[in-house]
Design a protein around this motif. Structure first.
Motif, PDB file in Angstrom:
ATOM      1  N   HIS A  42       0.838  -1.200   0.000  1.00 45.69           N
ATOM      2  CA  HIS A  42       0.000   0.000   0.000  1.00 45.69           C
ATOM      3  C   HIS A  42       0.872   1.248   0.000  1.00 45.69           C
ATOM      4  N   PRO A  43       0.543   2.258  -0.821  1.00 42.10           N
ATOM      5  CA  PRO A  43       1.400   3.457  -0.890  1.00 42.10           C
ATOM      6  C   PRO A  43       1.274   4.378   0.317  1.00 42.10           C
ATOM      7  N   SER A  44       0.124   4.337   0.998  1.00 43.05           N
ATOM      8  CA  SER A  44      -0.108   5.224   2.134  1.00 43.05           C
ATOM      9  C   SER A  44       0.308   4.551   3.434  1.00 43.05           C
ATOM     10  N   ARG A  63       9.146  10.438   5.003  1.00 46.96           N
ATOM     11  CA  ARG A  63       9.625   9.716   3.813  1.00 46.96           C
ATOM     12  C   ARG A  63       9.188   8.262   3.783  1.00 46.96           C
ATOM     13  N   SER A  64       8.529   7.793   4.843  1.00 55.61           N
ATOM     14  CA  SER A  64       8.206   6.369   4.941  1.00 55.61           C
ATOM     15  C   SER A  64       7.101   5.945   3.983  1.00 55.61           C
ATOM     16  N   GLY A  65       6.394   6.903   3.422  1.00 58.87           N
ATOM     17  CA  GLY A  65       5.288   6.649   2.499  1.00 58.87           C
ATOM     18  C   GLY A  65       4.418   7.885   2.446  1.00 58.87           C
ATOM     19  N   VAL A  66       3.312   7.791   1.762  1.00 57.06           N
ATOM     20  CA  VAL A  66       2.364   8.900   1.740  1.00 57.06           C
ATOM     21  C   VAL A  66       1.611   8.872   3.069  1.00 57.06           C
ATOM     22  N   VAL A  67       1.956   9.794   3.963  1.00 57.77           N
ATOM     23  CA  VAL A  67       1.364   9.763   5.308  1.00 57.77           C
ATOM     24  C   VAL A  67      -0.084  10.226   5.214  1.00 57.77           C
ATOM     25  N   GLU A  68      -0.970   9.301   5.473  1.00 54.93           N
ATOM     26  CA  GLU A  68      -2.408   9.539   5.364  1.00 54.93           C
ATOM     27  C   GLU A  68      -3.008  10.044   6.673  1.00 54.93           C
ATOM     28  N   LEU A  69      -2.441   9.590   7.787  1.00 54.45           N
ATOM     29  CA  LEU A  69      -3.017   9.874   9.097  1.00 54.45           C
ATOM     30  C   LEU A  69      -1.930   9.734  10.144  1.00 54.45           C
ATOM     31  N   VAL A  70      -2.023  10.558  11.186  1.00 55.81           N
ATOM     32  CA  VAL A  70      -1.126  10.467  12.337  1.00 55.81           C
ATOM     33  C   VAL A  70      -1.984  10.222  13.580  1.00 55.81           C
ATOM     34  N   LEU A  71      -1.617   9.228  14.365  1.00 50.46           N
ATOM     35  CA  LEU A  71      -2.325   8.887  15.597  1.00 50.46           C
ATOM     36  C   LEU A  71      -1.368   8.986  16.776  1.00 50.46           C
ATOM     37  N   VAL A  72      -1.902   9.380  17.939  1.00 49.63           N
ATOM     38  CA  VAL A  72      -1.082   9.396  19.145  1.00 49.63           C
ATOM     39  C   VAL A  72      -1.800   8.641  20.249  1.00 49.63           C
ATOM     40  N   THR A  73      -0.996   7.948  21.063  1.00 49.69           N
ATOM     41  CA  THR A  73      -1.567   7.093  22.106  1.00 49.69           C
ATOM     42  C   THR A  73      -1.936   7.864  23.366  1.00 49.69           C
ATOM     43  N   HIS A  74      -1.235   8.977  23.638  1.00 50.02           N
ATOM     44  CA  HIS A  74      -1.565   9.793  24.805  1.00 50.02           C
ATOM     45  C   HIS A  74      -0.761  11.078  24.757  1.00 50.02           C
ATOM     46  N   ARG A  75      -1.002  11.944  25.706  1.00 49.72           N
ATOM     47  CA  ARG A  75      -0.597  13.340  25.626  1.00 49.72           C
ATOM     48  C   ARG A  75       0.865  13.627  25.930  1.00 49.72           C
TER      49      ARG A  75
END
Length: 273
Positions: A42-44, A63-75
Motif C-alpha cells: 500500500h502506498p499510504s 519519507r516512509s510513504g504517503v502519510v495519510e493519518l497520524v495517531l497518538v496514544t496519549h498526551r
C-alpha cells in the motif's frame, strides 16, 4: 525487534515498522518507537506516536510513504511533541483522544472506533490508567493473533508509571482486564522491544501491582495509615535511582489513593481478574 537509533525503518510485525526516536532516557528507555502502519504494497501509511520535535526523525517518518493519518496514544511530549510538525510536513491530520493534541482537522478518537487507513483496520481501545487519555490500537489482522500498539500502557520492559492524579490505579487495573481479554496478541510498545503475548505480559503486570500493594499495606501497618507519599516511597523504593524518584512517588500516590478508597480498617482490595 532490535532497537537501533537512526532514521531507518525496522520491521516490528507484518503490518508495522518503526523508527526509534533519538530521545533515550530513564523514562523513555531506548527512545520512542514511532510506528508506521500499512498493508503490504500500500502506498499510504499511518504514523503512530511521532515522538519528539526532532527534524531528522520527523523527516524520516515523512519519507516512509504517503502519510495519510497520524495517531497518538496519549498526551505526553515524548509521543506528541512532533505531531504538529509532522502535520506540516505531510498535510496528514493528527488524531488523539485529547482534542488538544488533534491537528489539521483531525477529530478526537473514540473508544471502539474502527479506522480504515493505509489498507489496515485499526480499532481504538480506551485504556486509561497511565494517563486519563491513553488509548491502544488493535490490529486484529496483524499476524496469527493480531497485535496491539500499547503506547505507555504496556512497555517492552519494566512497568508503567501511573501519572497520578490524571492516571489512577483503579482505571489501570480495569484496563489490564480489558487488554488481557485480547489473548496472545503481540505487544507493540512505545518504549522497548516487541513482546509475544499481551495476555502473559498483562498477567505479569497485575502480579507486580498486587505485590506493590501488599508492600504498601505493610508499610502503612508499620508507619500508620496516614503516612505520607514521601515516607512510603522511602520505605518501598529505598534504593530507587534519583532519576526516577518522581515516578516512584507518582506510583505510590496512585496506590495510596486506591487503597484508601477501597479499604476500610485494613480489609482486602477486591482482586482484579
Amino acid at each position: 525487534m532490535t532497537p537501533v537509533t537512526g532514521p531507518g525503518l525496522q520491521r516490528s510485525s507484518g503490518l508495522t515498522q518503526f523508527i526509534l526516536a533519538p530521545n533515550p532516557g530513564p523514562m523513555s528507555l531506548d527512545g520512542t518507537n514511532s510506528y508506521v502502519l500499512r498493508a503490504p504494497g500500500h502506498p499510504s501509511v499511518v504514523v503512530v506516536d511521532p515522538g519528539p520535535l526532532d527534524e531528522a526523525h520527523l523527516a524520516a517518518l515523512a519519507r516512509s510513504g504517503v502519510v495519510e493519518l497520524v495517531l497518538v496514544t496519549h498526551r505526553h511530549a515524548d509521543h506528541t511533541a512532533g505531531s504538529a510538525r509532522l502535520h506540516e510536513l505531510t498535510g496528514a491530520p493528527v488524531r488523539a483522544a485529547d482534542p488538544g493534541h488533534c491537528h489539521g482537522g483531525g477529530a478526537p478518537l473514540t473508544d471502539g472506533e474502527v479506522i480504515h487507513a493505509a489498507g489496515v483496520d485499526i480499532t481504538v481501545l480506551a485504556t486509561p490508567g497511565h494517563t486519563s487519555d491513553s488509548v491502544c490500537f488493535h490490529l486484529a489482522a496483524d499476524g496469527q493473533h493480531g497485535s496491539v500498539l500499547t503506547g505507555d500502557t504496556v512497555l517492552g520492559r519494566g512497568t508503567t508509571v501511573l501519572d497520578y492524579p490524571d492516571g489512577t490505579l483503579g482505571d489501570y487495573l480495569a484496563t489490564l482486564d480489558r487488554l488481557e481479554s485480547l489473548g496472545a496478541t503481540a505487544v507493540l510498545p512505545a518504549h522497548g522491544p516487541v513482546l509475544p503475548s499481551l495476555q502473559d505480559t498483562v498477567r505479569g503486570y497485575r502480579r507486580h501491582r498486587e505485590e506493590r500493594l501488599a508492600q504498601i499495606r505493610a508499610v502503612l501497618d508499620r508507619l500508620g495509615r496516614d503516612a505520607s507519599v514521601r515516607e512510603v516511597t522511602d520505605a518501598v523504593y529505598a534504593d530507587v535511582d534519583p532519576s526516577v524518584r518522581r515516578a516512584a512517588e507518582l506510583s505510590v500516590a496512585a496506590q495510596l489513593s486506591y487503597l484508601r478508597g477501597h479499604e476500610s480498617g485494613g480489609g482486602a482490595v477486591p482482586a482484579k481478574r
